[in-house]
Design a protein around this motif. Structure first.
Motif, PDB file in Angstrom:
ATOM      1  N   GLY A  62       0.821  -1.218   0.000  1.00 21.37           N
ATOM      2  CA  GLY A  62       0.000   0.000   0.000  1.00 21.37           C
ATOM      3  C   GLY A  62       0.849   1.259   0.000  1.00 21.37           C
ATOM      4  N   ILE A  63       1.925   1.272   0.759  1.00 26.19           N
ATOM      5  CA  ILE A  63       2.815   2.437   0.800  1.00 26.19           C
ATOM      6  C   ILE A  63       3.485   2.639  -0.551  1.00 26.19           C
ATOM      7  CG2 ILE A  63       4.990   3.289   1.779  1.00 26.19           C
ATOM      8  CD1 ILE A  63       4.012   2.195   4.492  1.00 26.19           C
ATOM      9  N   VAL A  64       3.929   1.561  -1.168  1.00 31.39           N
ATOM     10  CA  VAL A  64       4.557   1.689  -2.490  1.00 31.39           C
ATOM     11  C   VAL A  64       3.558   2.256  -3.491  1.00 31.39           C
ATOM     12  CG1 VAL A  64       5.467   0.376  -4.446  1.00 31.39           C
ATOM     13  CG2 VAL A  64       6.317  -0.073  -2.138  1.00 31.39           C
ATOM     14  N   TRP A  65       2.327   1.725  -3.512  1.00 29.96           N
ATOM     15  CA  TRP A  65       1.352   2.124  -4.527  1.00 29.96           C
ATOM     16  C   TRP A  65       0.741   3.502  -4.253  1.00 29.96           C
ATOM     17  CZ3 TRP A  65       0.639   0.657  -9.244  1.00 29.96           C
ATOM     18  CH2 TRP A  65      -0.499   1.088  -9.927  1.00 29.96           C
ATOM     19  N   PHE A  66       0.385   3.783  -3.002  1.00 27.18           N
ATOM     20  CA  PHE A  66      -0.345   5.009  -2.677  1.00 27.18           C
ATOM     21  C   PHE A  66       0.531   6.144  -2.149  1.00 27.18           C
ATOM     22  CE2 PHE A  66      -3.643   1.713  -2.332  1.00 27.18           C
ATOM     23  CZ  PHE A  66      -4.564   2.230  -3.224  1.00 27.18           C
ATOM     24  N   VAL A  67       1.809   5.864  -1.860  1.00 24.92           N
ATOM     25  CA  VAL A  67       2.698   6.912  -1.342  1.00 24.92           C
ATOM     26  C   VAL A  67       3.894   7.121  -2.276  1.00 24.92           C
ATOM     27  CG1 VAL A  67       4.114   7.662   0.598  1.00 24.92           C
ATOM     28  CG2 VAL A  67       1.985   6.418   1.030  1.00 24.92           C
ATOM     29  N   LEU A  68       4.683   6.079  -2.502  1.00 23.73           N
ATOM     30  CA  LEU A  68       5.888   6.237  -3.324  1.00 23.73           C
ATOM     31  C   LEU A  68       5.571   6.535  -4.788  1.00 23.73           C
ATOM     32  CD1 LEU A  68       8.300   3.548  -1.867  1.00 23.73           C
ATOM     33  CD2 LEU A  68       8.298   6.012  -1.511  1.00 23.73           C
ATOM     34  N   ARG A  69       4.571   5.854  -5.355  1.00 20.31           N
ATOM     35  CA  ARG A  69       4.216   6.083  -6.762  1.00 20.31           C
ATOM     36  C   ARG A  69       3.802   7.534  -7.007  1.00 20.31           C
ATOM     37  NH1 ARG A  69      -0.346   5.894  -9.860  1.00 20.31           N
ATOM     38  NH2 ARG A  69      -1.589   5.425  -8.040  1.00 20.31           N
ATOM     39  N   TRP A  74       5.058  12.950  -9.038  1.00 19.60           N
ATOM     40  CA  TRP A  74       5.183  14.384  -8.756  1.00 19.60           C
ATOM     41  C   TRP A  74       6.608  14.862  -9.036  1.00 19.60           C
ATOM     42  CZ3 TRP A  74       8.299  16.809  -5.109  1.00 19.60           C
ATOM     43  CH2 TRP A  74       8.087  18.175  -4.966  1.00 19.60           C
ATOM     44  N   ALA A  75       7.587  14.098  -8.610  1.00 20.20           N
ATOM     45  CA  ALA A  75       8.982  14.521  -8.738  1.00 20.20           C
ATOM     46  C   ALA A  75       9.477  14.518 -10.177  1.00 20.20           C
ATOM     47  CB  ALA A  75       9.877  13.628  -7.880  1.00 20.20           C
ATOM     48  N   THR A  76       8.861  13.713 -11.042  1.00 21.02           N
ATOM     49  CA  THR A  76       9.361  13.606 -12.407  1.00 21.02           C
ATOM     50  C   THR A  76       8.570  14.427 -13.422  1.00 21.02           C
ATOM     51  OG1 THR A  76       8.066  11.609 -12.798  1.00 21.02           O
ATOM     52  CG2 THR A  76      10.344  11.324 -12.032  1.00 21.02           C
ATOM     53  N   ALA A  77       7.460  15.026 -13.019  1.00 22.30           N
ATOM     54  CA  ALA A  77       6.656  15.833 -13.951  1.00 22.30           C
ATOM     55  C   ALA A  77       7.126  17.281 -13.897  1.00 22.30           C
ATOM     56  CB  ALA A  77       5.181  15.740 -13.586  1.00 22.30           C
ATOM     57  N   THR A  78       7.426  17.851 -15.058  1.00 19.28           N
ATOM     58  CA  THR A  78       7.847  19.250 -15.117  1.00 19.28           C
ATOM     59  C   THR A  78       7.079  19.991 -16.207  1.00 19.28           C
ATOM     60  OG1 THR A  78       9.631  18.815 -16.689  1.00 19.28           O
ATOM     61  CG2 THR A  78      10.197  18.731 -14.342  1.00 19.28           C
ATOM     62  N   TYR A  79       6.882  21.270 -15.967  1.00 21.96           N
ATOM     63  CA  TYR A  79       6.267  22.171 -16.935  1.00 21.96           C
ATOM     64  C   TYR A  79       7.228  23.329 -17.115  1.00 21.96           C
ATOM     65  CZ  TYR A  79       2.255  19.596 -15.166  1.00 21.96           C
ATOM     66  OH  TYR A  79       1.409  18.599 -14.760  1.00 21.96           O
ATOM     67  N   THR A  80       7.682  23.521 -18.339  1.00 24.41           N
ATOM     68  CA  THR A  80       8.674  24.560 -18.603  1.00 24.41           C
ATOM     69  C   THR A  80       8.214  25.426 -19.757  1.00 24.41           C
ATOM     70  OG1 THR A  80      10.419  23.055 -17.892  1.00 24.41           O
ATOM     71  CG2 THR A  80      11.089  24.991 -19.155  1.00 24.41           C
ATOM     72  N   PHE A  81       8.254  26.738 -19.541  1.00 24.04           N
ATOM     73  CA  PHE A  81       8.018  27.695 -20.609  1.00 24.04           C
ATOM     74  C   PHE A  81       9.354  28.335 -20.934  1.00 24.04           C
ATOM     75  CE2 PHE A  81       3.794  27.338 -18.907  1.00 24.04           C
ATOM     76  CZ  PHE A  81       2.973  27.454 -20.009  1.00 24.04           C
ATOM     77  N   THR A  82       9.737  28.256 -22.192  1.00 23.75           N
ATOM     78  CA  THR A  82      10.930  28.961 -22.645  1.00 23.75           C
ATOM     79  C   THR A  82      10.473  30.177 -23.440  1.00 23.75           C
ATOM     80  OG1 THR A  82      11.172  27.844 -24.780  1.00 23.75           O
ATOM     81  CG2 THR A  82      12.127  26.734 -22.854  1.00 23.75           C
ATOM     82  N   ASP A  83      11.408  30.917 -23.977  1.00 28.62           N
ATOM     83  CA  ASP A  83      11.033  32.062 -24.797  1.00 28.62           C
ATOM     84  C   ASP A  83      10.483  31.636 -26.154  1.00 28.62           C
ATOM     85  OD1 ASP A  83      13.470  31.110 -25.639  1.00 28.62           O
ATOM     86  OD2 ASP A  83      14.416  33.076 -25.809  1.00 28.62           O
ATOM     87  N   ARG A  84      10.432  30.311 -26.417  1.00 32.75           N
ATOM     88  CA  ARG A  84       9.941  29.814 -27.705  1.00 32.75           C
ATOM     89  C   ARG A  84       8.810  28.794 -27.613  1.00 32.75           C
ATOM     90  NH1 ARG A  84      15.833  28.585 -30.323  1.00 32.75           N
ATOM     91  NH2 ARG A  84      16.680  30.670 -30.010  1.00 32.75           N
ATOM     92  N   ARG A  85       8.707  28.054 -26.491  1.00 32.20           N
ATOM     93  CA  ARG A  85       7.740  26.949 -26.443  1.00 32.20           C
ATOM     94  C   ARG A  85       7.391  26.544 -25.021  1.00 32.20           C
ATOM     95  NH1 ARG A  85      11.483  21.699 -27.327  1.00 32.20           N
ATOM     96  NH2 ARG A  85      13.400  22.633 -26.568  1.00 32.20           N
ATOM     97  N   LEU A  86       6.322  25.733 -24.923  1.00 32.31           N
ATOM     98  CA  LEU A  86       5.926  25.071 -23.686  1.00 32.31           C
ATOM     99  C   LEU A  86       6.432  23.641 -23.776  1.00 32.31           C
ATOM    100  CD1 LEU A  86       4.238  24.318 -21.132  1.00 32.31           C
ATOM    101  CD2 LEU A  86       2.280  24.062 -22.663  1.00 32.31           C
ATOM    102  N   ILE A  87       7.136  23.193 -22.737  1.00 31.43           N
ATOM    103  CA  ILE A  87       7.677  21.831 -22.689  1.00 31.43           C
ATOM    104  C   ILE A  87       7.079  21.145 -21.462  1.00 31.43           C
ATOM    105  CG2 ILE A  87       9.757  20.425 -22.511  1.00 31.43           C
ATOM    106  CD1 ILE A  87      11.338  22.936 -23.448  1.00 31.43           C
ATOM    107  N   GLY A  91       6.444  11.087 -16.317  1.00 31.34           N
ATOM    108  CA  GLY A  91       6.722   9.656 -16.388  1.00 31.34           C
ATOM    109  C   GLY A  91       8.094   9.267 -15.916  1.00 31.34           C
ATOM    110  N   VAL A  92       8.197   7.997 -15.521  1.00 33.51           N
ATOM    111  CA  VAL A  92       9.458   7.441 -15.056  1.00 33.51           C
ATOM    112  C   VAL A  92       9.919   6.365 -16.032  1.00 33.51           C
ATOM    113  CG1 VAL A  92      10.611   6.252 -13.156  1.00 33.51           C
ATOM    114  CG2 VAL A  92       8.795   7.876 -12.672  1.00 33.51           C
ATOM    115  N   ILE A  93       9.163   5.301 -16.116  1.00 36.07           N
ATOM    116  CA  ILE A  93       9.521   4.203 -17.011  1.00 36.07           C
ATOM    117  C   ILE A  93       9.172   4.583 -18.447  1.00 36.07           C
ATOM    118  CG2 ILE A  93       9.055   1.794 -17.589  1.00 36.07           C
ATOM    119  CD1 ILE A  93       8.523   1.383 -14.559  1.00 36.07           C
ATOM    120  N   VAL A  94       7.933   4.997 -18.647  1.00 37.25           N
ATOM    121  CA  VAL A  94       7.499   5.507 -19.950  1.00 37.25           C
ATOM    122  C   VAL A  94       7.491   7.023 -19.828  1.00 37.25           C
ATOM    123  CG1 VAL A  94       5.624   5.598 -21.622  1.00 37.25           C
ATOM    124  CG2 VAL A  94       6.082   3.471 -20.395  1.00 37.25           C
TER     125      VAL A  94
END
Length: 168
Positions: A62-69, A74-87, A91-94
Motif C-alpha cells: 500500500g505504501i509503495v502504490w499510494f505513497v511512493l508512486r 510528482w517529482a518527475t513531472a515538469t512544466y517549462t516555458f521557454t522564450d519559444r515553447r511550452l515543454i 513519467g518514469v519508465i514511460v
C-alpha cells in the motif's frame, strides 16, 4: 529547476520552470500515516506472527502504490516555458513529453478555488488555435504571477512592437 539543458535549442532561454504544487503530496502523506497506523494496530492488537507479517506486507504494498508512486510521479513531472515553447515532461519508465510553440498559444488563463488561493496555486488554462482545445496544467505554484509573465511574453511574440515607446 528540473529541465535538462539538452532539451533546449540553441539560444533558447527558460522563462518559467515548475512542477505541480506540493499540495499534490498531501493525500500520499495522509495515506502513509493511515497505512502505518493500520500496521501498528495489527501489530499491537493481534500480534500473531504470520498474520502480523502478512499485514505488514500489505502495508508495504500500500505504501509503495499510494505513497511512493505519487511521490515519484510528482517529482518527475515538469512544466517549462521557454522564450519559444511550452515543454511538458512526465513519467518514469514511460517518459511522455509534449512541446507546443508559443506562437500557437492564443490565450493563457487561470482558475483557482479557496483552497488553491490559500496554498498559492491554481490551474493554468492554455488555449491554442488548433482543434486540441485547452491544455490544463493543474496545481501550478504562483499561478497568477506565472500567467502574467506568460501573457507578457506572448504579447511580445504576437505583437513585437507592443509595449515599446516610439518616442512620441
Amino acid at each position: 529547476m528540473a529541465i535538462s539543458p539538452k532539451l533546449l535549442n540553441e539560444g533558447e532561454k527558460v522563462v518559467v520552470d515548475t512542477r505541480t504544487h506540493v499540495k499534490a503530496l498531501i493525500l500520499p502523506i495522509l495515506m502513509l500515516v493511515l497505512f502505518l497506523a493500520i500496521g501498528t494496530f495489527v501489530q499491537v492488537k493481534i500480534d500473531q506472527g504470520v498474520l502480523t507479517n502478512g499485514a505488514w506486507i500489505l502495508v508495504a504494498v500500500g505504501i509503495v502504490w499510494f505513497v511512493l508512486r505519487p511521490l515519484i510521479i510528482w517529482a518527475t513531472a515538469t512544466y517549462t516555458f521557454t522564450d519559444r515553447r511550452l515543454i511538458t515532461r512526465t513519467g518514469v519508465i514511460v517518459r511522455r513529453g509534449h512541446d507546443m510553440p508559443l506562437a500557437r498559444i492564443s490565450d493563457i488563463a487561470y482558475e483557482f478555488g479557496p483552497i488553491d488561493r490559500l496554498l498559492g496555486c491554481g490551474t493554468l488554462l492554455i488555449s491554442d488555435a488548433s482543434t486540441h482545445g485547452t491544455i490544463k496544467l493543474h496545481d501550478i505554484p504562483q499561478v497568477e504571477e506565472t500567467q502574467r509573465t506568460l501573457n507578457l511574453m506572448l504579447q511580445h511574440i504576437h505583437d513585437p512592437a507592443a509595449g515599446h515607446d516610439d518616442g512620441a
